[in-house]
Design a protein around this motif. Sequence first.
Motif, PDB file in Angstrom:
ATOM      1  N   ASN A 223    -155.688  70.398 -51.807  1.00  0.00           N
ATOM      2  CA  ASN A 223    -156.014  70.255 -53.228  1.00  0.00           C
ATOM      3  C   ASN A 223    -155.169  71.220 -54.048  1.00  0.00           C
ATOM      4  O   ASN A 223    -154.640  72.212 -53.524  1.00  0.00           O
ATOM      5  N   VAL A 224    -155.039  70.919 -55.329  1.00  0.00           N
ATOM      6  CA  VAL A 224    -154.352  71.840 -56.244  1.00  0.00           C
ATOM      7  C   VAL A 224    -155.153  71.960 -57.524  1.00  0.00           C
ATOM      8  O   VAL A 224    -155.890  71.041 -57.905  1.00  0.00           O
ATOM      9  N   LYS A 225    -155.004  73.111 -58.177  1.00  0.00           N
ATOM     10  CA  LYS A 225    -155.541  73.329 -59.516  1.00  0.00           C
ATOM     11  C   LYS A 225    -154.424  73.986 -60.312  1.00  0.00           C
ATOM     12  O   LYS A 225    -153.971  75.077 -59.974  1.00  0.00           O
TER      13      LYS A 225
ATOM     14  N   SER B 282    -152.782  74.993 -64.146  1.00  0.00           N
ATOM     15  CA  SER B 282    -152.857  75.172 -65.590  1.00  0.00           C
ATOM     16  C   SER B 282    -151.851  76.240 -65.977  1.00  0.00           C
ATOM     17  O   SER B 282    -151.249  76.895 -65.120  1.00  0.00           O
TER      18      SER B 282
ATOM     19  N   HIS C 232    -153.544  79.505 -64.594  1.00  0.00           N
ATOM     20  CA  HIS C 232    -153.994  79.649 -63.205  1.00  0.00           C
ATOM     21  C   HIS C 232    -153.403  78.544 -62.338  1.00  0.00           C
ATOM     22  O   HIS C 232    -153.455  77.363 -62.693  1.00  0.00           O
ATOM     23  N   LYS C 233    -152.870  78.952 -61.181  1.00  0.00           N
ATOM     24  CA  LYS C 233    -152.270  77.990 -60.248  1.00  0.00           C
ATOM     25  C   LYS C 233    -152.818  78.273 -58.854  1.00  0.00           C
ATOM     26  O   LYS C 233    -152.599  79.345 -58.294  1.00  0.00           O
ATOM     27  N   GLU C 234    -153.502  77.273 -58.311  1.00  0.00           N
ATOM     28  CA  GLU C 234    -154.181  77.440 -57.025  1.00  0.00           C
ATOM     29  C   GLU C 234    -153.808  76.281 -56.110  1.00  0.00           C
ATOM     30  O   GLU C 234    -153.976  75.115 -56.462  1.00  0.00           O
TER      31      GLU C 234
ATOM     32  N   GLU D 226    -154.525  74.792 -52.384  1.00  0.00           N
ATOM     33  CA  GLU D 226    -155.435  74.879 -51.241  1.00  0.00           C
ATOM     34  C   GLU D 226    -154.907  74.044 -50.073  1.00  0.00           C
ATOM     35  O   GLU D 226    -154.557  72.881 -50.217  1.00  0.00           O
TER      36      GLU D 226
ATOM     37  N   ASP E 284    -153.692  64.545 -62.142  1.00  0.00           N
ATOM     38  CA  ASP E 284    -154.673  65.028 -63.119  1.00  0.00           C
ATOM     39  C   ASP E 284    -154.170  66.211 -63.929  1.00  0.00           C
ATOM     40  O   ASP E 284    -154.816  66.626 -64.901  1.00  0.00           O
ATOM     41  N   TYR E 285    -153.019  66.744 -63.549  1.00  0.00           N
ATOM     42  CA  TYR E 285    -152.506  67.938 -64.217  1.00  0.00           C
ATOM     43  C   TYR E 285    -151.116  67.742 -64.814  1.00  0.00           C
ATOM     44  O   TYR E 285    -150.816  68.262 -65.889  1.00  0.00           O
TER      45      TYR E 285
END
Length: 312
Positions: free
Chosen positions: A88-90, A92, A95-97, A99, A251-252
Motif C-alpha cells: 500500500n501507499v499513502k 501527500s 507525508h509519504k508512506e 508499506e 487515488d493520489y
Amino acid sequence: MSKEIKNVDMVIIGGGPAGITAAIYAARAKMNMILLENQILGGQVRSSYTIENYPGFKNIEGSELADLMVEQARNLGANIDEADPLVNVKLSDEHKEIETDKYIYITQSVIIATGATPRKLPIKNEEKFNGKGVHYCAVCDGAVYGGSVIGVVGGGNSALEEALFLTKFASKVIMIRRYDYFNGEKTTMEEVLKNPKIEIMYKWELVDVDGDRFVERAIIKNTDTGEQKELQLDAVFGYIGTEPKTELFKDYITLDDRKYIITNENMETNIRGVYAAGDIRQKQFRQITTAVADGTIAALAAEKYIAGLKKI
C-alpha cells in the motif's frame, strides 16, 4: 504484529531501466534509499532477445544489459530489495508512506517506476489458455514450442522483434496483422520480410483461440471482407501494447485517460516530492534510452527537493 518503520530519503518503486538508473544516481549521491522490486529486476528489457539501439553496444541481449545495470547499481551501494512486495501507499505533499509485506517506509521522496505490463489479447478464451498457448513473452515461453507453428499478433517493434526471435524455435511464425502495414523500425521490418520462416497475414485479426487443454487453432477474421477461418497453430503471442501499473497510485496521483501518470519535464507529479519515470508516465516515446533519461531526471530532481527540505 505491527510492522517495523524505517525512515529513508528516497523510495524507488520498480526495477526496470528507469528505476535502476534512479538508484544509480541516488547511490552516487550517498542518499539513504531503497529500490523495491518483487518481480524481476530489469523490467521488460530482460525479455528482449537482442538490443541494437542502446548506446555503447552494437548488439546485446536484454538479460545481459539488465544484469549489467543491476550490477552497476549494487556496486555503487544501491539498496535493492527483491523479496518484499509492495502492499500500500499513502502519498501527500506532507507525508509519504510506502508499506510492504515486512516494513513501513516513511520517506521524503518517491520515484514511481513500475512500468507497464503487456495488454492482454481481447479474446474470449484468453484466460482459459493463458500460459497454455497464449503468451506475451517470447524469451520467457518461446523455447517450449520447438518445431511448432506460432502466431504473433501485433504491428509494432515488439511484435516484429519477437517474431524474429521465435523463428529460432518454430517451424513457422504467422504474423496476424489487422492493417496492411507495420509501425516498427525499417531495419527490423526488412529482417522480418526476408525471413523465410515468417508468413505475414495483412488485414486479418485474431477473433479467438481454441483447443482441448492447450491451444490448437486460432480463429481469425478478414478486416475487409469479414470472412472467418481457422489456422492450425500451437501458440499465439500477443504484442498489442501495454497497460501502466498505476493501480496503487490512482487515488493520489493524477493520471491521463489511459491511466498513465502525468508529469512535467522534471518528472514531477501533482504531489511534491513524488516523481514518475519510464513507461509508467505519459509520453510519446517508450524506449530504454528514454526510460534511462527519465530515471536520471527524477533522481536529480528528488535530490534537489530533499536538499531543499533540509535547509528549512
